[in-house]
Design an enzyme around this catalytic site. Structure first.
Site, PDB file in Angstrom:
ATOM      1  N   CYS A 120       0.866  -1.172   0.000  1.00  0.00           N
ATOM      2  CA  CYS A 120       0.000   0.000   0.000  1.00  0.00           C
ATOM      3  C   CYS A 120       0.902   1.220   0.000  1.00  0.00           C
ATOM      4  CB  CYS A 120      -0.924   0.019   1.214  1.00  0.00           C
ATOM      5  SG  CYS A 120      -2.381   1.054   0.909  1.00  0.00           S
ATOM      6  N   CYS A 122      -0.073   4.281   1.645  1.00  0.00           N
ATOM      7  CA  CYS A 122      -0.426   5.301   2.643  1.00  0.00           C
ATOM      8  C   CYS A 122       0.672   5.552   3.688  1.00  0.00           C
ATOM      9  CB  CYS A 122      -1.746   4.960   3.324  1.00  0.00           C
ATOM     10  SG  CYS A 122      -1.824   3.320   4.030  1.00  0.00           S
ATOM     11  N   CYS A 130      -3.880   6.144   0.025  1.00  0.00           N
ATOM     12  CA  CYS A 130      -3.362   4.855  -0.461  1.00  0.00           C
ATOM     13  C   CYS A 130      -3.047   4.880  -1.956  1.00  0.00           C
ATOM     14  CB  CYS A 130      -4.349   3.745  -0.137  1.00  0.00           C
ATOM     15  SG  CYS A 130      -4.744   3.645   1.629  1.00  0.00           S
ATOM     16  N   LYS A 195     -12.133  -4.925   2.454  1.00  0.00           N
ATOM     17  CA  LYS A 195     -11.574  -4.065   3.486  1.00  0.00           C
ATOM     18  C   LYS A 195     -12.502  -2.876   3.676  1.00  0.00           C
ATOM     19  CE  LYS A 195      -7.501  -1.397   4.710  1.00  0.00           C
ATOM     20  NZ  LYS A 195      -6.116  -1.076   4.354  1.00  0.00           N
ATOM     21  N   ARG A 205      -2.957   3.595  12.464  1.00  0.00           N
ATOM     22  CA  ARG A 205      -2.576   4.830  11.764  1.00  0.00           C
ATOM     23  C   ARG A 205      -1.685   5.695  12.638  1.00  0.00           C
ATOM     24  NH1 ARG A 205      -8.264   6.081   8.549  1.00  0.00           N
ATOM     25  NH2 ARG A 205      -8.241   4.093   7.410  1.00  0.00           N
ATOM     26  N   LYS A 248     -11.463  -7.744   6.494  1.00  0.00           N
ATOM     27  CA  LYS A 248     -10.876  -6.864   7.489  1.00  0.00           C
ATOM     28  C   LYS A 248     -11.777  -5.673   7.743  1.00  0.00           C
ATOM     29  CE  LYS A 248      -6.922  -3.825   7.820  1.00  0.00           C
ATOM     30  NZ  LYS A 248      -5.959  -3.106   7.067  1.00  0.00           N
ATOM     31  N   SER A 274      -5.957  -3.325  14.657  1.00  0.00           N
ATOM     32  CA  SER A 274      -5.371  -2.618  15.796  1.00  0.00           C
ATOM     33  C   SER A 274      -6.401  -2.165  16.824  1.00  0.00           C
ATOM     34  CB  SER A 274      -4.574  -1.420  15.283  1.00  0.00           C
ATOM     35  OG  SER A 274      -5.396  -0.559  14.514  1.00  0.00           O
TER      36      SER A 274
HETATM   37  C1  PBG Z   1      -2.769   0.131   4.909  1.00  0.00           C
HETATM   38  C2  PBG Z   1      -3.260  -0.702   6.038  1.00  0.00           C
HETATM   39  C3  PBG Z   1      -4.051  -0.330   7.145  1.00  0.00           C
HETATM   40  C4  PBG Z   1      -4.150  -1.445   7.960  1.00  0.00           C
HETATM   41  C5  PBG Z   1      -3.455  -2.469   7.323  1.00  0.00           C
HETATM   42  N1  PBG Z   1      -2.927  -1.997   6.130  1.00  0.00           N
HETATM   43  C6  PBG Z   1      -4.627   0.983   7.538  1.00  0.00           C
HETATM   44  C7  PBG Z   1      -5.620   1.681   6.730  1.00  0.00           C
HETATM   45  O1  PBG Z   1      -6.186   1.157   5.770  1.00  0.00           O
HETATM   46  O2  PBG Z   1      -5.849   2.836   7.075  1.00  0.00           O
HETATM   47  C8  PBG Z   1      -4.849  -1.509   9.286  1.00  0.00           C
HETATM   48  C9  PBG Z   1      -4.319  -2.516  10.238  1.00  0.00           C
HETATM   49  C10 PBG Z   1      -4.785  -2.359  11.638  1.00  0.00           C
HETATM   50  O3  PBG Z   1      -5.572  -1.454  11.979  1.00  0.00           O
HETATM   51  O4  PBG Z   1      -4.359  -3.172  12.456  1.00  0.00           O
HETATM   52  N2  PBG Z   1      -3.725   0.523   4.008  1.00  0.00           N
HETATM   53 ZN    ZN Z   2      -3.220   2.233   2.560  1.00  0.00          ZN
END
Ligand code: PBG
Ligand code: ZN
Length: 325
Positions: A120, A122, A130, A195, A205, A248, A274
């Protein structure tokens, strides 16, 4: 047959009986440990929003990976916190980037530990989105080329599985073709196919500094209200060549996980993210819940719902518990 002939409690009498009739099991083989790699040397700093998880420099990540492997966990997923950020996220495909260096070092020391990488932009873009930005929006198609470059740079470093998490349309096909053209036909794709635009990513984040600088991710991540759309997303990614798919976040989307597993019968993972981890840890710290039992109960729920494996910050600790028995 009904009561008093049938008495379900007969099969609950004693731990041995319960073990005999148990429908689902949780083992170390079902778990994937996320690790966060940062610049520097000798760095092992606890992440304030993810207590018990660490920012690790490459040398420390290798040490942590050894503990993961020795606990019997088959795979890690790496996230990078880069030295520099720019508008296209170019540090994401830098061969000297944290993820690339950590992958090389870990595969050298622990060739049998599977390395998955989150693909990704981001964490690498100055704006925290992203993909690349055009007119205040993430521009889908130019982003695909960049994601292909990221995946190839991870494959060159030796990863076993790339896991695109950006939710751009067509990225699995773009990554598959970029990998194949570069000769990496054996690098597998675990797609974050489903997702959601979730508040549960908050602590992550903070941990990687990837909160969007303007707007939000609702224009590319999924609406939490939708399940039929999730089936379509999974179908598209499988058609584009995803070897495995993921749902997710976790607990709030177990219905979606079950439907995807039943619909396609393909290798399906779940990510306990998380915010889910943080909620358990915070309540446990308060003494409001039995931490170990809550963690195990939550993970068996993922298995029962149909997950083949679970990405969880508790992976290594849980594997160590399971080995004790
Ligand atoms: C990157 C990404 C994210 C997570 C995994 N890959 C964050 C998002 O999409 O903002 C989240 C993982 C977590 O919260 O444990 N895009
Ligand atoms: Zn991302």
């Amino acid at each position: 047959m009904s009561f008093p002939i049938e008495r379900p409690r007969r099969l609950r009498r004693g731990d041995t009986m319960r073990r005999l009739v148990r429908e689902t099991t949780l083992t170390a083989n079902d778990l994937v440990q996320p690790l966060f790699v940062v610049p520097g040397k000798g760095v092992r700093t606890e992440i304030s929003s993810l207590k018990g998880q660490f920012h690790l420099s490459v040398d420390e990540a290798v040490k942590q990976a050894r503990r993961v492997f020795e606990a019997g966990v088959p795979a890690i997923i790496l996230f990078g916190i880069p030295e520099y950020k720019d508008s296209t996220g170019s540090s994401a495909w830098d061969s000297e980037g944290e993820v690339q260096r950590a992958t090389r070092a870990i595969k050298r020391e622990l060739p049998d530990l599977l390395v998955i990488t989150d693909v990704c932009l981001c964490e690498y873009t100055s704006h925290g989105h992203c993909g690349v930005i055009k007119n205040q929006d993430v521009d889908n198609d130019p982003t695909l080329t960049l994601l292909g470059k990221v995946a190839v740079s991870h494959a060159e470093a030796g990863v076993d599985i790339v896991a695109p998490s950006d939710m751009m349309d067509g990225r699995v096909a773009a990554i598959r073709s970029a990998l194949d053209v570069a000769g990496f036909t054996q690098t597998a794709i675990l797609s974050y196919a489903v997702k959601y635009a979730s508040a549960y990513y908050g602590p992550f984040r903070d941990a990687v500094g990837s909160a969007p600088g303007f707007g939000d991710r609702h224009g590319y991540q999924m609406d939490p209200a939708n399940a039929l759309e999730a089936i379509r997303e999974a179908e598209l990614d499988l058609a584009e060549g995803a070897d495995m798919i993921m749902v997710k976040p976790g607990v709030a989307y177990l219905d979606v996980l079950t439907r995807i597993k039943e619909e396609f019968g393909r290798v399906t993972a779940a990510y306990q993210v998380s915010g889910e981890y943080a909620m358990i840890e915070a309540a446990a710290e308060k003494g409001w819940i039995d931490r170990k039992r809550i963690i195990l109960e939550t993970l068996i729920a993922f298995k029962r719902a149909g997950a083949d494996f679970i990405l969880t910050y508790h992976a290594t600790e849980v594997a160590e518990w399971l080995n004790e028995r």
